[in-house]
Design an enzyme around this catalytic site. Sequence first.
Site, mmCIF file in Angstrom:
data_model
loop_
_atom_site.group_PDB
_atom_site.id
_atom_site.type_symbol
_atom_site.label_atom_id
_atom_site.label_comp_id
_atom_site.label_asym_id
_atom_site.label_seq_id
_atom_site.Cartn_x
_atom_site.Cartn_y
_atom_site.Cartn_z
ATOM 1 C CB ILE A 194 23.195 17.369 -46.277
ATOM 2 C CG1 ILE A 194 23.092 18.199 -47.569
ATOM 3 C CG2 ILE A 194 22.185 17.869 -45.241
ATOM 4 C CD1 ILE A 194 21.857 17.898 -48.376
ATOM 5 C CG ASP A 214 29.156 10.306 -42.879
ATOM 6 O OD1 ASP A 214 28.521 9.238 -43.023
ATOM 7 O OD2 ASP A 214 29.351 10.821 -41.754
ATOM 8 C CG ASN A 274 24.144 13.527 -38.216
ATOM 9 O OD1 ASN A 274 22.984 13.214 -38.466
ATOM 10 N ND2 ASN A 274 25.146 12.671 -38.285
#
Length: 247
Positions: free
Chosen positions: A8, A96, A10
């Site tokens: 998920i 990430d 930005n």
Amino acid sequence: MRTFALDIGNTAVKYGCFDGPVLLETATGQTAAQVMAAVERLQPQHAIVASVAEPTSDWAATLRRRLPGTVLEFSSATTPLPLRNAYATPHTLGADRLAAAVGAAWLRPHQHILIVDAGTAIKCDLVEGGHTFRGGSIAPGLHMRFRALHTFTGRLPLVEIPADGAAPLPLTGDDTTSAIRSGVLNGAVAEVNGFIASYQAQYPGLSVVLAGGDAAFFQPRLKGPIFGIPELVLIGLHRILAYNVEL
């Protein structure tokens, strides 16, 4: 054994489904309904959820109602890793960045690796010796730079990356739009090449791995051998899941 990795970000939600080490399917720009439809169709046993944008709890709860095995919510600060994390503030480290480091270390074992992740932000991160994440740098991504020039000035237009990202990019802009493109795009390329050169001076034999949504723009413009791995974060998430459930 099938696994499901959910990233998920930005600006987009992305998933990857793995059968053993093989990435079977991936998609980006997904809604929650599309993700769950993919889960129903692909029938994974285990899943991992990582986010840099919103809490993972709702996503994980929905997956737990559908999957028979483990649903792991990835935390940079607490989730066990097949990699040493030497970042001074792991609770502030983006999922990430750490997942990309795990993926790069698995794909390029026993090497010094510089990961260039060109997405919403441009991150240049170092994995030392294939076993230790050291950290790196975070700078605005290409679209953020264009938006900043438009937002924080009175008259500069909002400019975008050319549709053909591999087309030659003039150094000298002969109007305002081309001057902005030169400043943002040539400037970002020079910045990343500068980081690569500095790391190469410190780490001979450095392996450079490129990922992120704007990787296609950077790939032909970066100096030296560059390994483009678009699904690096998903691969890293899969390896973290495998490490934790011992697949």
